[in-house]
Write a protein that holds these residues in place. Structure first.
Motif, PDB file in Angstrom:
ATOM      1  N   SER A 160       0.699  -1.232   0.171  1.00 17.40           N
ATOM      2  CA  SER A 160      -0.128  -0.026  -0.020  1.00 17.40           C
ATOM      3  C   SER A 160       1.012   1.277   0.204  1.00 17.40           C
ATOM      4  O   SER A 160       0.329   2.330  -1.375  1.00 17.40           O
ATOM      5  CB  SER A 160      -0.825  -0.178   1.240  1.00 17.40           C
ATOM      6  OG  SER A 160       0.047   0.330   2.320  1.00 17.40           O
ATOM      7  N   ASP A 161       2.108   1.488   0.306  1.00 19.26           N
ATOM      8  CA  ASP A 161       2.666   2.404   0.914  1.00 19.26           C
ATOM      9  C   ASP A 161       4.150   2.977  -0.496  1.00 19.26           C
ATOM     10  O   ASP A 161       3.802   3.500  -1.069  1.00 19.26           O
ATOM     11  CB  ASP A 161       3.466   2.850   2.413  1.00 19.26           C
ATOM     12  CG  ASP A 161       2.756   2.286   3.169  1.00 19.26           C
ATOM     13  OD1 ASP A 161       1.432   2.288   3.537  1.00 19.26           O
ATOM     14  OD2 ASP A 161       3.451   2.580   4.698  1.00 19.26           O
ATOM     15  N   VAL A 162       4.670   1.811  -0.836  1.00 18.02           N
ATOM     16  CA  VAL A 162       5.005   2.398  -1.865  1.00 18.02           C
ATOM     17  C   VAL A 162       4.594   3.073  -3.702  1.00 18.02           C
ATOM     18  O   VAL A 162       4.922   3.852  -3.819  1.00 18.02           O
ATOM     19  CB  VAL A 162       5.824   0.950  -2.240  1.00 18.02           C
ATOM     20  CG1 VAL A 162       7.139   1.159  -3.755  1.00 18.02           C
ATOM     21  CG2 VAL A 162       6.954  -0.157  -1.446  1.00 18.02           C
ATOM     22  N   PRO A 163       3.715   2.202  -3.842  1.00 20.33           N
ATOM     23  CA  PRO A 163       3.267   3.471  -5.190  1.00 20.33           C
ATOM     24  C   PRO A 163       2.385   4.607  -4.853  1.00 20.33           C
ATOM     25  O   PRO A 163       3.126   5.247  -5.441  1.00 20.33           O
ATOM     26  CB  PRO A 163       1.900   1.913  -4.940  1.00 20.33           C
ATOM     27  CG  PRO A 163       1.902   1.310  -4.885  1.00 20.33           C
ATOM     28  CD  PRO A 163       2.626   1.137  -3.093  1.00 20.33           C
ATOM     29  N   HIS A 164       2.530   4.282  -2.790  1.00 26.47           N
ATOM     30  CA  HIS A 164       1.999   5.588  -2.784  1.00 26.47           C
ATOM     31  C   HIS A 164       2.741   7.103  -2.566  1.00 26.47           C
ATOM     32  O   HIS A 164       2.764   7.941  -3.567  1.00 26.47           O
ATOM     33  CB  HIS A 164       1.381   5.652  -1.361  1.00 26.47           C
ATOM     34  CG  HIS A 164       0.977   6.849  -0.566  1.00 26.47           C
ATOM     35  ND1 HIS A 164      -0.462   8.230  -1.136  1.00 26.47           N
ATOM     36  CD2 HIS A 164       1.863   7.918   0.584  1.00 26.47           C
ATOM     37  CE1 HIS A 164      -0.166   9.291  -0.412  1.00 26.47           C
ATOM     38  NE2 HIS A 164       0.371   8.932   0.581  1.00 26.47           N
ATOM     39  N   VAL A 165       4.617   6.512  -1.984  1.00 24.15           N
ATOM     40  CA  VAL A 165       5.323   7.397  -2.219  1.00 24.15           C
ATOM     41  C   VAL A 165       6.265   7.146  -3.612  1.00 24.15           C
ATOM     42  O   VAL A 165       7.010   8.419  -4.391  1.00 24.15           O
ATOM     43  CB  VAL A 165       6.610   7.005  -1.266  1.00 24.15           C
ATOM     44  CG1 VAL A 165       7.339   5.163  -1.714  1.00 24.15           C
ATOM     45  CG2 VAL A 165       7.814   8.195  -0.979  1.00 24.15           C
ATOM     46  N   LEU A 166       5.424   7.023  -4.387  1.00 25.12           N
ATOM     47  CA  LEU A 166       6.387   7.013  -6.194  1.00 25.12           C
ATOM     48  C   LEU A 166       5.290   7.979  -6.332  1.00 25.12           C
ATOM     49  O   LEU A 166       5.935   8.632  -6.948  1.00 25.12           O
ATOM     50  CB  LEU A 166       6.273   5.418  -6.632  1.00 25.12           C
ATOM     51  CG  LEU A 166       7.509   4.635  -6.754  1.00 25.12           C
ATOM     52  CD1 LEU A 166       6.898   2.759  -6.657  1.00 25.12           C
ATOM     53  CD2 LEU A 166       8.946   4.938  -7.182  1.00 25.12           C
ATOM     54  N   ASP A 167       4.473   7.932  -6.320  1.00 28.94           N
ATOM     55  CA  ASP A 167       3.182   8.769  -6.883  1.00 28.94           C
ATOM     56  C   ASP A 167       3.551  10.378  -5.983  1.00 28.94           C
ATOM     57  O   ASP A 167       4.139  11.023  -6.979  1.00 28.94           O
ATOM     58  CB  ASP A 167       1.835   8.639  -6.149  1.00 28.94           C
ATOM     59  CG  ASP A 167       1.351   7.276  -7.462  1.00 28.94           C
ATOM     60  OD1 ASP A 167       1.863   7.287  -8.522  1.00 28.94           O
ATOM     61  OD2 ASP A 167       0.104   7.367  -7.414  1.00 28.94           O
ATOM     62  N   LEU A 168       4.283  10.250  -5.529  1.00 25.00           N
ATOM     63  CA  LEU A 168       4.911  11.919  -4.362  1.00 25.00           C
ATOM     64  C   LEU A 168       5.679  11.736  -5.410  1.00 25.00           C
ATOM     65  O   LEU A 168       5.971  13.222  -5.234  1.00 25.00           O
ATOM     66  CB  LEU A 168       4.810  10.878  -2.937  1.00 25.00           C
ATOM     67  CG  LEU A 168       4.927  12.077  -1.384  1.00 25.00           C
ATOM     68  CD1 LEU A 168       3.453  12.482  -1.488  1.00 25.00           C
ATOM     69  CD2 LEU A 168       5.071  11.883  -0.959  1.00 25.00           C
TER      70      LEU A 168
END
Lengths: 305, 226
Positions: free
Chosen positions: B116-124
């Motif tokens: 859940s966190d990796v795609p979020h931070v990549l988007d960031l």
């Protein structure tokens, strides 16, 4: 548990992605395992040949014609009680005659001479086999010893062929001990060389990951998390190399079995097939051990920080 | 938060990397360390990461004497710091997703958290569409953004960026500085080393100037002045 799962997964992924480097390492481990398997087969041939030679050596006590059966039996019993004796076989004078006739059935003059005598000129004999070739000396000493003359056995014994065989036995003893020692030294030397080559190849493969190991540590990965996947990769080298080695030995032993059986005295193909499981386990464990330990030692250099 | 106490690092008598350096970094600060090449910036960073040991003096992270930590404690300590390097130091055999996931695995995050966190931070950091790319398939700016994403994923207390814009063009440099400022605004302490005048002037925060291993200036609202 989750760490172990991740380590195993990473190990497989790294192996897949390392491509040519992985296959170079596998090639070298395969060579090492090839040497180990060759040594196993060589030892089997050596062992088989030595056993055959050992089997041909024995000591025979020939009795006088008409020696009393009781005395023979009691000598046989006391010989059987010696810890060095593996087996004692008695051939009576009648059996000896029958064997003699059988051996010379084409030699008419001998058979005719035997018929002329009209009596059995042959005494019985005891055939003694020792557990080890070096123990014939002890048995011979027992036959020469005082206990025998006290019991009156000397009067029934015509001759003991130990002294005629002594030279051959002594020589064989030396050859066998030498062959075993040489076999062991060659094995040890080849294995040490193979291990050094394998270790250096794996170290070279890991050298390319030197920077990555440092980065992993900086990101906060534990030593086990960094080291683990490399050890799994090492184990995979071992497993793949084992399979390649065992497949390679299939046609090799088949050829040896078909063409070299009479020279080697042992059909290596049937030996290989009937011992495949044991060979597989030895080679597999050696391969995994070699791969994992080499990786462990190689990574350790870069894990200091 | 970080306290350098009379720290010196001498490689040999002709090569003194740091000389009697004393300074404090408070929680939530954005500190730029500037100086020419060879002034001792990277050595200073290595001291904080315990990659190198001081010849004299001590470095404290809160109450921890960094250079007296045992190997296992050092691993735990490093998990509290995010690091961004000039040469990115990404794991070349891992994809963008796996590079970040590795940092999360290192601190013991679960597979669900990673997913859940990796795609979020990549988007960031605007790399949402590059999750399956390997570092060699990315540009310098993208690699540095990935390296920042890796540094912030575990919400570290402090981020150390060692010349993060050294290999980047002005546009990418600007982007990286903006990302770092945003992270600082959210409360994370940042130590940035650079010799880029534009970077310092646009950050407008505290500047420590190093020269031949010594602190020659420590300005609260500093500008680039070497």
């Amino acid at each position: 548990m989750i760490l172990l799962k991740r380590i195993i997964k990473s190990g497989f992924k790294n192996f897949k992605r390392s491509g040519l480097i992985s296959w170079a390492a596998i090639l070298v481990v395969t060579i090492t395992l090839f040497v180990i398997t060759t040594i196993i087969l060589f030892q089997a041939v050596l062992h088989f040949s030595l056993n055959q030679i050992k089997d041909k050596v024995d000591v025979t006590i020939y009795f006088n014609v008409g020696a009393s059966q009781d005395q023979i039996n009691s000598l046989e019993d006391s010989l059987k009680q010696l810890p060095e004796v593996a087996s004692v076989t008695y051939t009576s004078s009648d059996e000896a005659l029958a064997l003699f006739r059988e051996r010379h059935n084409a030699d008419y003059s001998t058979i005719a001479a035997l018929d002329e005598i009209n009596a059995n000129p042959l005494g019985g004999y005891l055939n003694i086999k020792a557990k080890e070739i070096s123990q014939y000396e002890t048995i011979a000493n027992f036959l020469k010893g005082d206990s025998l003359s006290v019991s009156g056995f000397n009067s029934i014994i015509d001759k003991v062929d130990y002294n005629q065989n002594k030279l051959v036995i002594d020589k064989l003893n030396g050859i066998i001990a030498g062959a075993q020692k040489l076999g062991f030294l060659i094995t040890l030397l080849l294995i040490i060389i193979s291990i050094i080559i394998t270790f250096n190849t794996i170290r070279l493969a890991i050298f390319f990951s030197k920077e990555e190991i440092g980065v992993m540590r900086l990101v906060g990965a534990s030593k086990m998390r960094v080291r683990g996947p490399f050890m799994i990769e090492g184990a995979i080298y071992g497993i793949v190399a084992t399979l390649i080695t065992l497949v390679l030995f299939w046609p090799i032993t088949f050829w040896l079995g078909r063409n070299m059986t009479s020279f080697l005295g042992l059909n290596l193909y049937s030996y290989y097939l009937s011992n495949l499981f044991q060979i597989f386990i030895i080679v597999l464990l050696s391969g995994i051990f070699l791969g994992m330990v080499s990786s462990l030692l190689a990574v350790r250099r870069y894990l200091n920080k | 938060m970080i306290y350098f106490n009379n720290v010196s690092k001498v490689y040999n008598k002709d090569s003194i990397a740091l000389e009697d350096v004393t300074f404090t970094v408070k929680e939530g600060e954005f500190v730029s360390v500037v100086g020419h090449s060879g002034a001792g910036k990277t050595t200073l960073v290595k001291m904080i990461l315990a990659e190198d040991v001081p010849t004299e003096g001590t470095v404290f992270f809160e109450s921890l004497d960094i250079h007296k930590l045992k190997s296992s404690d050092l691993t735990k300590f490093r998990r509290r710091i995010g690091v961004v390097f000039q040469d990115f130091k990404l794991l070349s055999s891992k994809t963008a997703f796996e590079n970040i996931a590795f940092a999360m695995e290192a601190v013991g995050k679960t597979e669900e958290e990673i997913r859940s966190d990796v795609p979020h931070v990549l988007d960031l950091v605007d790399l949402g569409n590059k999750a399956n790319h390997f570092p060699y398939q990315m540009s310098g700016g993208e690699k540095q953004r990935l390296s920042i994403a890796r540094a912030i994923i575990n919400q570290p207390e402090i981020i150390i960026a060692d010349e993060p814009t050294g290999n980047l063009d002005p546009v990418n440099t600007y982007e990286i500085v903006q990302i770092l400022k945003k992270i600082n605004d959210l409360g994370t302490t940042i130590i940035l080393t650079t010799h880029n005048k534009g970077v310092i002037d646009s950050v407008k925060k505290r500047v420590i100037t190093l020269e031949r291993g010594k602190i020659v200036r420590d300005d609260k609202d500093g500008k680039y002045s070497i």
